[in-house]
Design a protein around this motif. Structure first.
Motif, PDB file in Angstrom:
ATOM      1  N   GLN A   1      -7.577  12.217 -37.423  1.00 34.29           N
ATOM      2  CA  GLN A   1      -7.918  10.809 -37.665  1.00 34.29           C
ATOM      3  C   GLN A   1      -8.057  10.849 -39.190  1.00 34.29           C
ATOM      4  N   ASP A   2      -8.367  11.841 -39.760  1.00 29.06           N
ATOM      5  CA  ASP A   2      -8.857  11.777 -41.145  1.00 29.06           C
ATOM      6  C   ASP A   2      -7.502  11.573 -42.194  1.00 29.06           C
ATOM      7  N   ALA A   3      -6.272  12.366 -41.371  1.00 22.88           N
ATOM      8  CA  ALA A   3      -5.297  12.180 -41.800  1.00 22.88           C
ATOM      9  C   ALA A   3      -4.582  10.717 -41.615  1.00 22.88           C
ATOM     10  N   ALA A   4      -4.679  10.113 -40.829  1.00 21.06           N
ATOM     11  CA  ALA A   4      -4.288   8.586 -40.699  1.00 21.06           C
ATOM     12  C   ALA A   4      -5.017   7.615 -41.611  1.00 21.06           C
ATOM     13  N   ILE A   5      -6.389   8.091 -41.550  1.00 24.48           N
ATOM     14  CA  ILE A   5      -7.096   7.110 -42.523  1.00 24.48           C
ATOM     15  C   ILE A   5      -6.905   7.246 -43.844  1.00 24.48           C
ATOM     16  N   ARG A   6      -6.494   8.253 -44.127  1.00 25.82           N
ATOM     17  CA  ARG A   6      -6.130   8.357 -45.897  1.00 25.82           C
ATOM     18  C   ARG A   6      -4.570   8.428 -46.046  1.00 25.82           C
ATOM     19  N   ALA A   7      -3.717   8.226 -45.213  1.00 22.23           N
ATOM     20  CA  ALA A   7      -2.337   7.969 -45.152  1.00 22.23           C
ATOM     21  C   ALA A   7      -2.225   6.908 -46.576  1.00 22.23           C
ATOM     22  N   PRO A   8      -1.097   7.080 -47.208  1.00 27.73           N
ATOM     23  CA  PRO A   8      -0.648   6.288 -48.245  1.00 27.73           C
ATOM     24  C   PRO A   8      -0.766   4.819 -47.805  1.00 27.73           C
ATOM     25  N   ALA A   9      -0.884   3.760 -48.551  1.00 27.70           N
ATOM     26  CA  ALA A   9      -0.923   2.444 -48.559  1.00 27.70           C
ATOM     27  C   ALA A   9       0.342   2.026 -48.513  1.00 27.70           C
ATOM     28  N   ARG A  10       1.216   2.458 -48.933  1.00 30.07           N
ATOM     29  CA  ARG A  10       2.799   1.805 -49.084  1.00 30.07           C
ATOM     30  C   ARG A  10       3.291   2.043 -47.590  1.00 30.07           C
ATOM     31  N   GLY A  11       4.500   1.159 -47.466  1.00 26.50           N
ATOM     32  CA  GLY A  11       5.282   0.957 -46.324  1.00 26.50           C
ATOM     33  C   GLY A  11       4.350   0.669 -45.164  1.00 26.50           C
ATOM     34  N   VAL A  12       4.808   1.022 -43.919  1.00 25.12           N
ATOM     35  CA  VAL A  12       4.263   0.896 -42.601  1.00 25.12           C
ATOM     36  C   VAL A  12       3.710   2.077 -41.992  1.00 25.12           C
ATOM     37  N   THR A  13       2.337   2.336 -41.773  1.00 25.88           N
ATOM     38  CA  THR A  13       1.880   3.672 -41.082  1.00 25.88           C
ATOM     39  C   THR A  13       1.621   3.239 -39.540  1.00 25.88           C
TER      40      THR A  13
ATOM     41  N   TYR B   1       4.520  -9.725 -47.971  1.00 25.10           N
ATOM     42  CA  TYR B   1       4.283  -9.019 -49.341  1.00 25.10           C
ATOM     43  C   TYR B   1       3.413  -7.817 -49.092  1.00 25.10           C
ATOM     44  N   ALA B   2       3.155  -7.412 -47.954  1.00 18.81           N
ATOM     45  CA  ALA B   2       2.050  -6.525 -47.634  1.00 18.81           C
ATOM     46  C   ALA B   2       2.675  -5.059 -47.227  1.00 18.81           C
ATOM     47  N   SER B   3       2.000  -4.095 -47.197  1.00 21.57           N
ATOM     48  CA  SER B   3       2.187  -2.937 -46.430  1.00 21.57           C
ATOM     49  C   SER B   3       1.155  -3.123 -45.390  1.00 21.57           C
ATOM     50  N   MET B   4       1.600  -2.340 -44.160  1.00 20.38           N
ATOM     51  CA  MET B   4       0.768  -2.530 -42.961  1.00 20.38           C
ATOM     52  C   MET B   4       0.389  -1.261 -42.317  1.00 20.38           C
ATOM     53  N   THR B   5      -0.548  -1.158 -41.445  1.00 17.08           N
ATOM     54  CA  THR B   5      -0.812  -0.252 -40.499  1.00 17.08           C
ATOM     55  C   THR B   5      -0.614  -0.918 -38.971  1.00 17.08           C
ATOM     56  N   VAL B   6      -0.031  -0.302 -38.425  1.00 17.39           N
ATOM     57  CA  VAL B   6       0.414  -0.725 -36.909  1.00 17.39           C
ATOM     58  C   VAL B   6      -0.367   0.257 -36.014  1.00 17.39           C
ATOM     59  N   VAL B   7      -1.062  -0.135 -35.102  1.00 15.82           N
ATOM     60  CA  VAL B   7      -1.885   0.615 -33.999  1.00 15.82           C
ATOM     61  C   VAL B   7      -1.720   0.378 -32.692  1.00 15.82           C
ATOM     62  N   GLY B   8      -1.492   1.134 -31.863  1.00 20.30           N
ATOM     63  CA  GLY B   8      -1.298   0.810 -30.254  1.00 20.30           C
ATOM     64  C   GLY B   8      -0.701   1.991 -29.506  1.00 20.30           C
ATOM     65  N   ASP B   9      -0.673   1.702 -28.197  1.00 16.34           N
ATOM     66  CA  ASP B   9      -0.437   2.604 -27.220  1.00 16.34           C
ATOM     67  C   ASP B   9       0.391   1.996 -26.051  1.00 16.34           C
ATOM     68  N   LEU B  10       1.822   2.525 -26.377  1.00 11.25           N
ATOM     69  CA  LEU B  10       2.812   1.973 -25.441  1.00 11.25           C
ATOM     70  C   LEU B  10       2.460   1.994 -23.931  1.00 11.25           C
ATOM     71  N   GLY B  11       1.394   2.997 -23.566  1.00  9.90           N
ATOM     72  CA  GLY B  11       1.017   3.214 -22.234  1.00  9.90           C
ATOM     73  C   GLY B  11       0.269   1.768 -21.717  1.00  9.90           C
ATOM     74  N   GLN B  12      -0.459   1.148 -22.750  1.00  2.36           N
ATOM     75  CA  GLN B  12      -1.162  -0.113 -22.429  1.00  2.36           C
ATOM     76  C   GLN B  12      -0.525  -1.267 -22.514  1.00  2.36           C
ATOM     77  N   ALA B  13       0.885  -1.422 -22.958  1.00  9.18           N
ATOM     78  CA  ALA B  13       1.442  -2.344 -22.846  1.00  9.18           C
ATOM     79  C   ALA B  13       1.689  -3.463 -21.771  1.00  9.18           C
ATOM     80  N   THR B  14       0.787  -4.758 -21.742  1.00  6.76           N
ATOM     81  CA  THR B  14       0.762  -5.484 -20.685  1.00  6.76           C
ATOM     82  C   THR B  14       1.533  -6.691 -21.055  1.00  6.76           C
ATOM     83  N   HIS B  15       2.025  -7.184 -22.053  1.00  5.01           N
ATOM     84  CA  HIS B  15       2.632  -8.467 -22.215  1.00  5.01           C
ATOM     85  C   HIS B  15       3.832  -8.366 -21.659  1.00  5.01           C
ATOM     86  N   PRO B  16       4.454  -9.305 -21.119  1.00  3.57           N
ATOM     87  CA  PRO B  16       6.019  -9.217 -20.382  1.00  3.57           C
ATOM     88  C   PRO B  16       6.961  -9.148 -21.315  1.00  3.57           C
ATOM     89  N   LEU B  17       6.806  -9.323 -22.645  1.00  8.08           N
ATOM     90  CA  LEU B  17       7.655  -9.322 -23.429  1.00  8.08           C
ATOM     91  C   LEU B  17       7.249  -7.993 -24.694  1.00  8.08           C
TER      92      LEU B  17
END
Length: 760
Positions: free
Chosen positions: A183-195, A582-598
């Motif tokens: 968890q700490d590795a994810a918290i302190r990951a670099p801000a640039r790009g997409v995590t 213009y932003a970097s991003m942190t994308v969080v999720g779990d494909l096992g909990q995907a419920t939207h039809p799309l």
């Protein structure tokens, strides 16, 4: 309590007392700073007011940070093999330039989260200090380098499990005291790009995302402060649940929004049925909106009738439809949005009216100019081509005949979702956002020229003129002023007599030519002092300066965190991508909990929708919240290919009951919920409405299955799993979400047969 534990607690209490005493001193300093600001303002000068605002703002910000230690300011200690000792807390505190408390986000605090027996990072003992307010109530130690323990005393075990087993409250708690290595590795990951942070239920994804926001603000406050970080959650229920975490970490400048709140002025909480959400969220919906916005408004007049020189000029419904088509074609070719297209529509209408004029002896420009000035023409134009708002245009979809680009069945399904509705759904918000961009802004109204007499009668001092002006000063002779300059840019001097107007104009023409403009004539005007002068007519107009009183544009976000991202539809991705342009991003999720039809089938697919690259993937494989027995039961309904979460917690209870009377069984299950714990009854959205009146317990809530994602409770009662599965295309995924909300006990009540995976 054994003497050793009592002695160690007393020693740590002394440190905690010093920290709180220093904190009281820091509060007093902040209060004095605010008082000093008000004293400086008492002088009455503008400088004093500015200093007051700056000092009071700094003082208030400092006080907010100092008041954030809701669950204990001091929570950890590190003993290193070189004899150094650090205490870890929610914020940094110094005493006589020495660190009394190290902020949990500081590099010096990293070993508290990352050290392991295999890689101790110089740490001999890691101690968790458990406080109730400012009182130390217990200690728990980990020994990472047994050979270096020497005289250190080691106490207790299981600090993480103790924290995890606490009763859940109505709001999510921070995990600053129990952050684990991955968890700490994810918290302190670099801000640039997409995590991309992935993990199953209970792995702490959401807490990691929120602590990451606090970490980014700590490491680069100058860049990210002032609302430059956006956190997006799936629902208002979810954002309310997590709203306490960041303030408890001393951060209140992050923008926390649900998907239904991303468009200003709209707060949507209702979700559309899956068949409607599939239409609204699809890529083809943008084409539907484009066709819709160019259509004639329902209130638009269908006939234009004018009289010119005794001739009646009439444009009927078919003529106006043709004019609208030609206007659209011209605007799309030029990239003009509908709200900026009224001048184009006016010109096209005038062309159509000119085609109705009988008489070659008329001058076309004079005819169209006269018609354009008619009040009745202007009234018609405003009604026929009004400025449109996204909400107005989207409401037109209630008429299925206006839906272009979908088959008849889908068009009727879409139209039916708007009939009889006065509110917007969460699935409508991306459409409103898309229309905001597509419709564009109306052209700014031209500023009326300031009456020249105001230059002489209602002003004092000099003014900035909008063009070149030649005038004769009383003392200096002929002077030439340039746009935006209150003083002359050139003086003719005594060589040109004050009465030699033609000579002065020739001299001015040569100066203006050096400025890059050619003079083709002269007219009367006024100089910056309001005195009469001569204004040149140029071969091409000067560029118009942008008005300086336009509202400032909102600063773009520099980092966007999206939780439960696996459920984003293509249209929702477009809405978020605009905010993350213009932003970097942190994308969080779990494909096992995907419920939207799309929902996207993979993370690369989702990132392509967001238009992002340069990705790092971080997985959280261990579930710290979900007990093993509940995790194993829920894993039965996992989609093929999705790995189950490895549970860290033993224990938990699962009770599956077949009942004949569901309402009575729900009441009985609620009655058995232990006191001082939280509990939820989860059912389909329709069943939740029926069950809500039956639940009369202060700590038990009824939550629709569509809104329970991301929430957690001590005890969960899942009602009729078969109905949850049947309610939507990804019903098994929805059931998986519902089954994994409990952290202590799970009760499953059913009158119908269980879904096949659970019936094994």
């Amino acid at each position: 309590m054994p003497d050793v534990r009592r002695q160690e607690i007393a020693a740590e209490q002394q440190v905690v007392d010093r920290v709180y005493a220093r904190l009281d001193g820091m509060r007093a300093q902040a209060d004095e700073l605010a008082r000093e600001g008000h004293r400086r303002a008492a002088a009455g000068s503008i400088a004093g007011l500015v200093e007051r605002d700056a000092l009071v703002y700094r003082a208030a910000a400092r006080l907010r940070a100092l008041d954030a230690e809701a669950e204990g300011l001091v929570f950890g200690r590190l003993d290193f093999d070189d004899g150094e000792t650090y205490h870890i807390g929610r914020l940094g505190v110094r005493e006589d330039r020495e660190p009394l408390l190290v902020d949990w986000r500081a590099p010096a605090a990293e070993p508290f989260y990352r050290a392991t027996p295999g890689e101790p990072l110089g740490v001999v003992r890691r101690r968790v200090i458990i406080c109730r307010g400012s009182t130390v109530v217990d200690l728990d130690d980990d020994v990472l380098s047994p050979d270096d323990v020497d005289g250190l005393r080691v106490l207790g075990e299981g600090a993480l499990l103790a924290a995890l087993c606490r009763s859940r409250g109505p709001r999510m708690r921070d995990i600053v005291t129990t952050i684990q290595r991955e968890q700490d590795a994810a918290i302190r990951a670099p801000a640039r790009g997409v995590t991309v942070i992935t993990g199953g239920p209970g792995t702490g994804k959401t807490q990691v995302a929120l602590h990451r926001a606090a970490y980014l603000l700590y490491t680069d406050r100058a860049r990210f402060a002032g609302g430059r970080i956006l956190v997006v959650g799936p629902s208002t229920v979810f954002t309310t649940y997590i709203s306490r975490v960041l303030p408890s970490l001393g951060e209140d400048s992050v923008h926390l929004r649900s998907l239904g709140e991303l468009v200003d002025g709209v707060t949507a909480t209702r979700r559309d049925p899956p068949e409607v959400a599939q239409i609204k969220g699809g890529d083809g919906m943008r084409r539907v909106l484009v066709e819709l916005m160019w259509q004639s408004p329902p209130t638009a007049p269908d006939r234009l009738r004018l009289v010119y020189a005794g001739q009646v000029l009439t444009l009927g419904a078919d003529d106006l439809a043709g004019v609208r088509r030609r206007t659209r074609d011209g605007c799309e070719a030029a990239g003009t949005a509908p709200n900026a297209a009224r001048p184009v529509a006016a010109a096209t209408l005038l062309d159509a009216l000119w085609a109705r004029v009988d008489g070659a002896h008329f001058d076309r420009s004079l005819v169209t100019e006269d018609l354009a000035d008619r009040p009745e023409f202007r009234r018609f134009l405003r009604a026929w081509w009004p400025v449109l708002t996204p909400t107005t245009v989207l409401s037109w979809l209630a008429d299925s005949a206006r839906v272009v680009g979908l088959d008849a069945g889908a068009a009727e399904t879409l139209a039916g979702s708007y009939r009889g509705r006065s509110d917007w759904s969460v699935d409508d918000v991306p459409l409103l956002d898309e229309l905001t961009v597509l419709l564009g802004d109306p052209p700014a109204a031209p500023r009326a020229p300031e009456p020249e007499w105001q230059l002489r009668e209602l002003t004092t001092g000099t003014r900035h003129v909008a063009t070149f002006v030649l005038s004769c000063g009383l003392r200096d002779g002929w002077e030439l002023y340039a746009p935006g300059h209150p003083t002359p840019i050139a003086l003719a001097g005594p060589t040109i007599d004050n009465d030699a107007i033609t000579a002065a104009q020739r001299w001015a023409e040569s100066v203006i030519l050096r400025e890059g403009h050619r003079v083709v004539g002269w007219t009367d005007g006024f100089d910056p002092h309001g005195e009469e002068g001569y204004v040149p007519v140029l071969d091409r107009p000067l560029s118009v300066a942008e008005p300086d009183d336009d509202p400032p544009t909102e600063d773009p976000y520099l980092h966007v965190i999206v939780d439960e991202a696996q459920d984003l539809s293509p249209m929702e991705c477009r809405m978020i991508a605009r905010r993350a342009e213009y932003a970097s991003m942190t994308v969080v999720g779990d494909l096992g909990q995907a419920t939207h039809p799309l929902a996207a089938g993979s993370w690369p697919h989702l990132l392509a929708r967001l238009g992002k690259c340069e990705t790092r993937m971080l997985d959280l494989p261990t579930g710290y919240r979900l007990p093993e027995v509940i995790a194993d039961y829920a894993a039965r309904v996992l989609a093929p290919g999705v790995a189950p979460t490895r549970s860290y917690r033993p224990g938990g209870t699962v009770s599956v009951r077949h009942v004949d009377d569901l309402p009575a069984a729900v009441r009985e299950a609620v009655r058995r919920v232990p006191r001082d714990t939280t509990a939820a009854v989860i059912a389909t959205d329709e069943a939740a409405k029926e069950l809500a009146p039956l639940v009369d317990a202060p700590d038990v809530v009824v939550v629709p299955a569509s809104l329970v994602k991301g929430l957690e409770y001590d005890h969960v009662i899942v009602v009729e799993p078969a109905d949850i599965v049947a309610a939507e295309p990804r019903g098994l995924n929805r059931l998986y979400v519902a089954l994994t909300r409990a952290v202590a006990g799970l009760v499953v009540l059913h009158a119908k047969a269980l879904p096949a995976p659970l019936d094994a």
